[in-house]
Scaffold this motif. Structure first.
Motif, mmCIF file in Angstrom:
data_model
loop_
_atom_site.group_PDB
_atom_site.id
_atom_site.type_symbol
_atom_site.label_atom_id
_atom_site.label_comp_id
_atom_site.label_asym_id
_atom_site.label_seq_id
_atom_site.Cartn_x
_atom_site.Cartn_y
_atom_site.Cartn_z
ATOM 1 N N LYS A 29 -4.833 -9.181 11.653
ATOM 2 C CA LYS A 29 -3.713 -8.973 10.738
ATOM 3 C C LYS A 29 -4.013 -7.938 9.658
ATOM 4 C CE LYS A 29 -1.684 -13.616 11.200
ATOM 5 N NZ LYS A 29 -1.244 -14.819 10.453
ATOM 6 N N ASP A 30 -5.201 -7.365 9.714
ATOM 7 C CA ASP A 30 -5.613 -6.406 8.682
ATOM 8 C C ASP A 30 -5.282 -4.981 9.112
ATOM 9 O OD1 ASP A 30 -6.625 -8.629 7.463
ATOM 10 O OD2 ASP A 30 -8.725 -8.166 7.904
ATOM 11 N N ALA A 59 4.508 -7.729 1.923
ATOM 12 C CA ALA A 59 4.266 -8.906 1.082
ATOM 13 C C ALA A 59 5.592 -9.610 0.786
ATOM 14 C CB ALA A 59 3.598 -8.476 -0.221
ATOM 15 N N PRO A 60 5.555 -10.907 0.463
ATOM 16 C CA PRO A 60 6.791 -11.619 0.091
ATOM 17 C C PRO A 60 7.502 -10.923 -1.058
ATOM 18 C CG PRO A 60 4.973 -13.159 0.387
ATOM 19 C CD PRO A 60 4.372 -11.794 0.454
ATOM 20 N N GLU A 63 -6.040 -4.243 0.283
ATOM 21 C CA GLU A 63 -4.626 -4.412 -0.021
ATOM 22 C C GLU A 63 -3.747 -4.337 1.225
ATOM 23 O OE1 GLU A 63 -3.326 -5.302 -2.901
ATOM 24 O OE2 GLU A 63 -5.359 -5.412 -3.732
ATOM 25 N N ALA A 64 -4.352 -3.976 2.374
ATOM 26 C CA ALA A 64 -3.623 -3.961 3.641
ATOM 27 C C ALA A 64 -4.004 -5.138 4.523
ATOM 28 C CB ALA A 64 -3.891 -2.649 4.380
ATOM 29 N N ALA A 65 -4.762 -6.087 3.989
ATOM 30 C CA ALA A 65 -5.229 -7.230 4.770
ATOM 31 C C ALA A 65 -4.161 -8.325 4.845
ATOM 32 C CB ALA A 65 -6.509 -7.784 4.149
ATOM 33 N N ASN A 66 -4.377 -9.237 5.772
ATOM 34 C CA ASN A 66 -3.546 -10.443 5.904
ATOM 35 C C ASN A 66 -2.067 -10.132 6.107
ATOM 36 O OD1 ASN A 66 -5.807 -12.206 5.505
ATOM 37 N ND2 ASN A 66 -5.693 -11.732 3.307
#
Length: 393
Positions: A70-71, A133-134, A96-99
């Protein structure tokens, strides 16, 4: 008899050498051949030839974006044989591009001179992160990375910009202006009360601290979307900027425009959409433009322009769609002409992946060029490369 044999061997050797020379010359000119650069999902390929790195000058490097689980990651490849083969060189892992937070739209650039403590020849890579991101946490960022060892290792330098809202900013592009500052252009969607998207710019004297935010291209009509900038400093010291403008012309959606600057910072009235890129018979370049400089085929050099799609005057797909480099021998002024692309892509149609944001770099003699672009292999968007001659059709 010995003299005859010696002469015969000499003639044979001469013939072999001539044949080998012809073969090597043909190889240098490069018959187009499509090869897989990265055999997994990847996007936004970029390519450059080192010109400020001493003994390493001439090497070709590429950057793409991919995923490790997911990274989101940046992936650097290198060619030391003129683009015939590439080897993976390094990976950039932006936390900052992880998960699953998202990665996109990387810029790739070699510094032509010192900027602050960043020395000439430093490689820069800028990514777009955080757009997945949410909503409550989403503040898309453009982040700058540097390599001081020709792409083998990377360190984080600074955040170029952060969206002030949950709407994203995208697609950074880097250039050093005449005053020595590092300029970053990007597509800005954060001003939704006035514009769906606009093209903007910021600058830095050290690569760390950024300011001077201003609009580069903007339109009074809310839905018109300038963006996807590509910048080039020409040999005479002027600057050429290419970009797409969407929703202003339904018949030629997201056509490519250009404008010039004497200093790399002031590009004129931002409300002027610029000069439309067209061929003499009215073909238009559409979507995802990138530009680069070549010593040929023009007598005084040629601007090379890649785009996702090529259409006829009436907006229908042109015969060269997915298989065309546009050239201009007058520093971007006037009409453009067609050349075959090194990596043909069948029928790109603005549905992502197929020839989306291709990039090209010329050989040092301007006779050929190496391209990187993406295409679908089944359901996987893969990056391909190839080298081909720069020959006007």
């Amino acid at each position: 008899m010995r003299k005859k044999r010696k002469r015969s061997r000499h003639l044979i050797l001469t013939a072999v050498l001539l044949l080998l020379g012809t073969t090597l010359a043909a190889s240098e000119a490069g018959a187009a051949q499509r090869n897989v650069l990265y055999d997994k999902a990847s996007t936004y390929p970029r390519i450059l030839r080192l010109a400020h790195n001493g003994f390493a000058n001439g090497r070709i490097l590429t950057s793409i974006e991919g995923w490790s689980g997911k990274d989101g990651i940046g992936i650097i490849h290198q060619s030391t044989d003129g683009g015939r083969t590439f080897q993976r060189l390094s990976t950039i892992k932006d936390p900052e591009a992880a998960n699953g937070r998202g990665i996109c739209c990387g810029a790739f650039y070699e510094l032509p001179q010192d900027v602050g403590s960043l020395e000439e020849g430093t490689l820069l890579w800028a990514d777009t992160v955080g757009f997945n991101a949410p909503d409550a946490q989403r503040r898309t960022q453009l982040r700058l990375w540097a390599s001081e060892d020709r792409g083998r290792s990377w360190s984080f330098v600074s955040t170029i910009a952060t969206s002030p809202t949950s709407d994203p900013i995208w697609e950074p592009e880097l250039e050093v202006a005449k005053d020595g500052s590092l300029v970053a252009f990007y597509s800005d969607e954060s001003d939704k009360s006035h514009h769906d998207q606009k093209l903007v710019q910021v600058r830095s004297t050290d690569g760390v601290h950024w300011g001077g935010y201003r609009e580069t291209v903007v339109n009074e009509q809310w839905s018109v979307r300038p963006g996807m900038a590509s910048s080039l400093r020409l040999p005479d010291g002027t600057y050429l900027l290419a970009y797409e403008v969407c929703n202003n012309d339904p018949g030629h959606l997201c056509s490519v425009y250009t404008r010039t600057s004497a200093d790399g910072w002031n590009y004129g009235d931002p409300h002027d959409l610029g000069t439309l890129v067209r061929t003499p018979d009215g073909k238009y370049a559409r979507h995802t433009p990138t530009i680069s400089w070549s010593p040929g085929p023009g007598q005084h050099g040629t601007v090379l322009l890649m785009s996702e799609i090529l259409v006829k005057k009436d907006g229908s797909y042109a015969p060269g769609n997915g298989n065309t480099v546009l050239g201009n021998d007058h520093r971007g002024a006037g009409n453009w002409y067609e050349m075959p692309a090194p990596v043909p892509v069948d029928k790109p149609d603005n549905k992502q992946c197929k020839n989306f944001s291709p990039s090209i770099v010329a050989s040092r003699d301007g006779r050929s060029a190496t391209e990187v672009t993406t295409d679908l292999d089944g359901k996987v968007c893969k990056t391909y490369y190839g080298t081909g001659p720069l020959t006007p059709r």
